[in-house]
Write a protein that holds these residues in place. Structure first.
Motif, PDB file in Angstrom:
ATOM      1  N   UNK A  96      31.181 118.866  73.393  1.00  0.00           N
ATOM      2  CA  UNK A  96      30.645 118.639  74.727  1.00  0.00           C
ATOM      3  C   UNK A  96      31.327 119.650  75.634  1.00  0.00           C
ATOM      4  N   UNK A  97      30.539 120.325  76.465  1.00  0.00           N
ATOM      5  CA  UNK A  97      31.088 121.342  77.353  1.00  0.00           C
ATOM      6  C   UNK A  97      31.197 120.787  78.773  1.00  0.00           C
ATOM      7  N   UNK A  98      32.378 120.930  79.357  1.00  0.00           N
ATOM      8  CA  UNK A  98      32.621 120.559  80.749  1.00  0.00           C
ATOM      9  C   UNK A  98      32.924 121.839  81.520  1.00  0.00           C
ATOM     10  N   UNK A  99      32.084 122.134  82.500  1.00  0.00           N
ATOM     11  CA  UNK A  99      32.237 123.368  83.271  1.00  0.00           C
ATOM     12  C   UNK A  99      33.154 123.111  84.460  1.00  0.00           C
ATOM     13  N   UNK A 100      34.078 124.035  84.702  1.00  0.00           N
ATOM     14  CA  UNK A 100      34.996 123.926  85.831  1.00  0.00           C
ATOM     15  C   UNK A 100      34.680 125.033  86.833  1.00  0.00           C
ATOM     16  N   UNK A 101      35.159 124.864  88.056  1.00  0.00           N
ATOM     17  CA  UNK A 101      34.765 125.765  89.141  1.00  0.00           C
ATOM     18  C   UNK A 101      35.611 127.031  89.258  1.00  0.00           C
TER      19      UNK A 101
ATOM     20  N   UNK B 148      39.136 112.702  67.611  1.00  0.00           N
ATOM     21  CA  UNK B 148      38.693 113.864  66.860  1.00  0.00           C
ATOM     22  C   UNK B 148      37.404 114.472  67.393  1.00  0.00           C
ATOM     23  N   UNK B 149      37.011 114.114  68.632  1.00  0.00           N
ATOM     24  CA  UNK B 149      35.810 114.670  69.249  1.00  0.00           C
ATOM     25  C   UNK B 149      36.190 115.918  70.031  1.00  0.00           C
ATOM     26  N   UNK B 150      35.394 116.970  69.865  1.00  0.00           N
ATOM     27  CA  UNK B 150      35.742 118.258  70.457  1.00  0.00           C
ATOM     28  C   UNK B 150      35.093 118.456  71.824  1.00  0.00           C
ATOM     29  N   UNK B 151      35.903 118.963  72.753  1.00  0.00           N
ATOM     30  CA  UNK B 151      35.450 119.301  74.090  1.00  0.00           C
ATOM     31  C   UNK B 151      35.712 120.776  74.341  1.00  0.00           C
ATOM     32  N   UNK B 152      34.797 121.397  75.065  1.00  0.00           N
ATOM     33  CA  UNK B 152      34.993 122.767  75.534  1.00  0.00           C
ATOM     34  C   UNK B 152      35.095 122.708  77.045  1.00  0.00           C
TER      35      UNK B 152
ATOM     36  N   UNK C  60      26.756 133.453  80.374  1.00  0.00           N
ATOM     37  CA  UNK C  60      27.070 132.835  79.085  1.00  0.00           C
ATOM     38  C   UNK C  60      26.418 131.477  78.964  1.00  0.00           C
ATOM     39  N   UNK C  61      26.253 131.033  77.734  1.00  0.00           N
ATOM     40  CA  UNK C  61      25.701 129.686  77.511  1.00  0.00           C
ATOM     41  C   UNK C  61      26.663 128.919  76.625  1.00  0.00           C
ATOM     42  N   UNK C  62      27.441 128.053  77.248  1.00  0.00           N
ATOM     43  CA  UNK C  62      28.498 127.292  76.571  1.00  0.00           C
ATOM     44  C   UNK C  62      27.944 126.294  75.596  1.00  0.00           C
TER      45      UNK C  62
END
Length: 148
Positions: A78-83, A132-136, A146-148
Motif C-alpha cells: 500500500x502506498x502512502x504519499x507524503x507532501x 508482515x504487510x508492506x507499505x511504501x 512516477x506511479x507508486x
C-alpha cells in the motif's frame, strides 16, 4: 483495508504508535452470516482510524495460529504519499524508532529500506508492519510523474 492478525493487541499498539490511529469501534460477537462466510472463524474485529484512513484489524479462530509465512504475498504493498521530503524522512525515522524500541513483535524481521530516489526525483522507502504487510511511503516532487 482489512488486516488479519494473530496478535490483536500488538497490531492495535503498532498502528496507534506508528500511524497515530485510535480505536473507533470493536466487535467480538454477532457477526453477520455474510461476514462469517467470507471470514470463517471471525472472532474479533477492531477498527482503528486516523484522518480518513480506516483499518480493520481482525482475528480468526482457525486451525493455523500465527501469521502467514514470511514469503507469502498477501498483497504487494500500500502506498502512502507524503507532501515533503522532510515528512518522508520523519516517517522513515519514526519506523526505525518503533522497530528498535523492542515493544513489538514483527512477523518479518526485515528492516525498512533505505530512501530511494528515482531518475524523476520521486523518493520512497518500503517498510513492513507487525503483521508482515508492506507499505511504501512516497514523496513525489512537482513535475515528477512516477506511479507508486
Amino acid at each position: 483495508m482489512g488486516v488479519q492478525t494473530a496478535d490483536l493487541a500488538n497490531s492495535i499498539a503498532w498502528y496507534e504508535d506508528f500511524l497515530g490511529c485510535a480505536v473507533s469501534w470493536e466487535m467480538n460477537q454477532g457477526f453477520s452470516a455474510l461476514s462469517q462466510r467470507r471470514l470463517p472463524g471471525l472472532s474479533h474485529l477492531v477498527e482503528v482510524a486516523v484522518a480518513d484512513i480506516r483499518l480493520h484489524l481482525f482475528t480468526r479462530d482457525i486451525d493455523s495460529a500465527g501469521p502467514p509465512a514470511a514469503d507469502a504475498n498477501q498483497f504487494q504493498h500500500v502506498c502512502l504519499r507524503v507532501a515533503t521530503e522532510e515528512e518522508l524522512r520523519r516517517w522513515h525515522r519514526h519506523w526505525f524508532s518503533l522497530y528498535e524500541s523492542g515493544r513489538y513483535t514483527f512477523a518479518r524481521q526485515e528492516l525498512a529500506s533505505e530512501i530511494d530516489i528515482d531518475a524523476d526525483g520521486m523518493q520512497s522507502f518500503y517498510a513492513y508492519d507487525v503483521n508482515g504487510l508492506e507499505y511504501e511511503f512516497t514523496y513525489l516532487p512537482d513535475g515528477a510523474d512516477g506511479d507508486a
